[in-house]
Design an enzyme around this catalytic site. Sequence first.
Site, PDB file in Angstrom:
ATOM      1  N   ARG A 197       0.844  -1.196   0.000  1.00  0.00           N
ATOM      2  CA  ARG A 197       0.000   0.000   0.000  1.00  0.00           C
ATOM      3  C   ARG A 197       0.883   1.250   0.000  1.00  0.00           C
ATOM      4  O   ARG A 197       0.420   2.351   0.200  1.00  0.00           O
ATOM      5  CB  ARG A 197      -0.939   0.018   1.216  1.00  0.00           C
ATOM      6  CG  ARG A 197      -0.289  -0.184   2.537  1.00  0.00           C
ATOM      7  CD  ARG A 197      -1.234   0.021   3.706  1.00  0.00           C
ATOM      8  NE  ARG A 197      -0.829   1.132   4.539  1.00  0.00           N
ATOM      9  CZ  ARG A 197       0.065   1.064   5.513  1.00  0.00           C
ATOM     10  NH1 ARG A 197       0.665  -0.082   5.774  1.00  0.00           N
ATOM     11  NH2 ARG A 197       0.356   2.116   6.233  1.00  0.00           N
ATOM     12  N   HIS A 204      12.361  -2.549  -1.959  1.00  0.00           N
ATOM     13  CA  HIS A 204      11.221  -3.401  -2.333  1.00  0.00           C
ATOM     14  C   HIS A 204      11.536  -4.175  -3.609  1.00  0.00           C
ATOM     15  O   HIS A 204      11.174  -5.341  -3.762  1.00  0.00           O
ATOM     16  CB  HIS A 204       9.968  -2.549  -2.573  1.00  0.00           C
ATOM     17  CG  HIS A 204       9.524  -1.769  -1.369  1.00  0.00           C
ATOM     18  ND1 HIS A 204       9.548  -0.403  -1.322  1.00  0.00           N
ATOM     19  CD2 HIS A 204       9.076  -2.186  -0.165  1.00  0.00           C
ATOM     20  CE1 HIS A 204       9.118  -0.001  -0.137  1.00  0.00           C
ATOM     21  NE2 HIS A 204       8.831  -1.063   0.584  1.00  0.00           N
TER      22      HIS A 204
END
Length: 572
Positions: A197, A204
Amino acid sequence: MTIESSNLAPIPELYVNHESAQKLKREAGEMVSWDMTPRQICDLELLMNGGFNPLTGFLGKDDYEGVVNDMRLADGTLWPMPITLDVSEKFAEKIEPGKDIALRDQEGVILATLSVTDIWTPDKSHEAEKVFGADDLAHPAVNYLHNVAGPVYVGGRITGLQPPVHYDFRGRRDTPNELRAYFRKLGWRRIVAFQTRNPLHRAHQELTFRAAREAQANLLIHPVVGMTKPGDVDHFTRVRCYEAVLDKYPQATTTMSLLNLAMRMAGPREAMWHGLIRRNHGCTHMIVGRDHAGPGKNSAGEDFYGPYDAQDLFREHQDEIGIEMVDFKHMVYVQERAQYEPNDEIEDRDNVTILNISGTELRRRLREGLEIPEWFSFPEVVKELRRTSPPRSQQGFTVFFTGLSGSGKSTIANAIMVKLMEMGGRPVTLLDGDVVRKHLSSELTFSKEHRDINIRRIGYVASEITKNGGIAICAPIAPYTATRRAAREMIEAYGAFVEVHVATSLEECERRDRKGLYALARAGKIPEFTGISDPYEEPTQAELVVDTEGYEVDNCAQQVLLKLESMGLIKG
């Protein structure tokens, strides 16, 4: 059947065919209708398209109790999150079991019908304790449960007529069956889902590469674009950030799809729920993060959930969920090797420089216009974030004064307005309590319900001013904590909310009373008067507390200006 062979077959949806839908739409015109909230629309979409399979509607009472107490439906099937249709008492009086009701979106379009089986008033404190681990209003979903959701639940089977319409990023939105068909077509058998989100940064990317390699699987980046946590980056900005970095991934092995899910931030239970949803979308593996779907700190300033609680609960039920967990590694940047590595696998940590930027630090750098290094994020992502989050001194914001009648709110608010207009640079709007009552809320009384409506209107107008780069100065009494919080959440989606508690004592407010209102209230001639016959719930976490007794207005206004300067909202 193995996980890998069962994940690509079509799953049941709750839609009827086109002809039946047209017929039902005509019949639904005569039914009692419920206009759904944004969260209910998110839930309905995933019920209808199979994202919440095996659910066939909003939970009835037995299923609800099983889910709340044991994470299981009445028939024993694992399901950790109560999917409920909450309504007002007034609406509940109009319906009865055995009857159908029409479910409409916020424009009045009929999306589905619901065959009512149960109507009941839940014990929301018990639900909060069991599902979220504590009945603590610091948890956004607990606050929603008590202060936003309706008091009555309605359960029943759903008949889907049409999906909600999304005008944004249509090419990126896929139903579970559309994704399964896509995976079948490309010959993908093992698919690892990455739930997010937040915008994607370099850590990441490294994490998702490693997860796909470890599981020997293709990668589905599956961000949530429904409701997340108040204060999160809006989904338009996030999707632009995802699209900006998608070409950093190999096209043949990675895809991205948007998930219209209303998150509850329920930590361990939410992780399992995300796993079941990803299984329905055809995935075989899922990355589960440290403090997965955690809401932050509780009222005592401690984390709601332990960092690995979600992974532990997921692992315990992994076989039943039908999807394998890939552990989230906390990735940090090793400067000497110019690469990201899992923090707990760096054996020479005493001899290398380990760099990391937390989410809080990233927000600070954006807020203050400071450099965000290229080792941390992609220039394309930083550019998108800066477009939405310019330095604070260029953003809109709201100053929200609250205090008893006669405390001096309006006087200080007027002084602040003049001083900010003198500085220039941004338009300034004063939303004073009396002025708002005259122009926005003239039909409202002073009952609790109407006071709440009045403050929500002020919050809405202030949020629009803030969103468009202006300064809103609000000076209502705003006696209730829950309504002030609702105004804060509306405004903080677009800029800073600075709550100023004008903490003048009741005795001093009565002494100053030019209009004689307190005397009338004490004589019982004004009902529901704040401080006399109606409570004033003092703020406990205001950004600033101002005492006007014995101080000049100019001095009080100066305190507010210094606060705005220290927050970076105005330049000194």
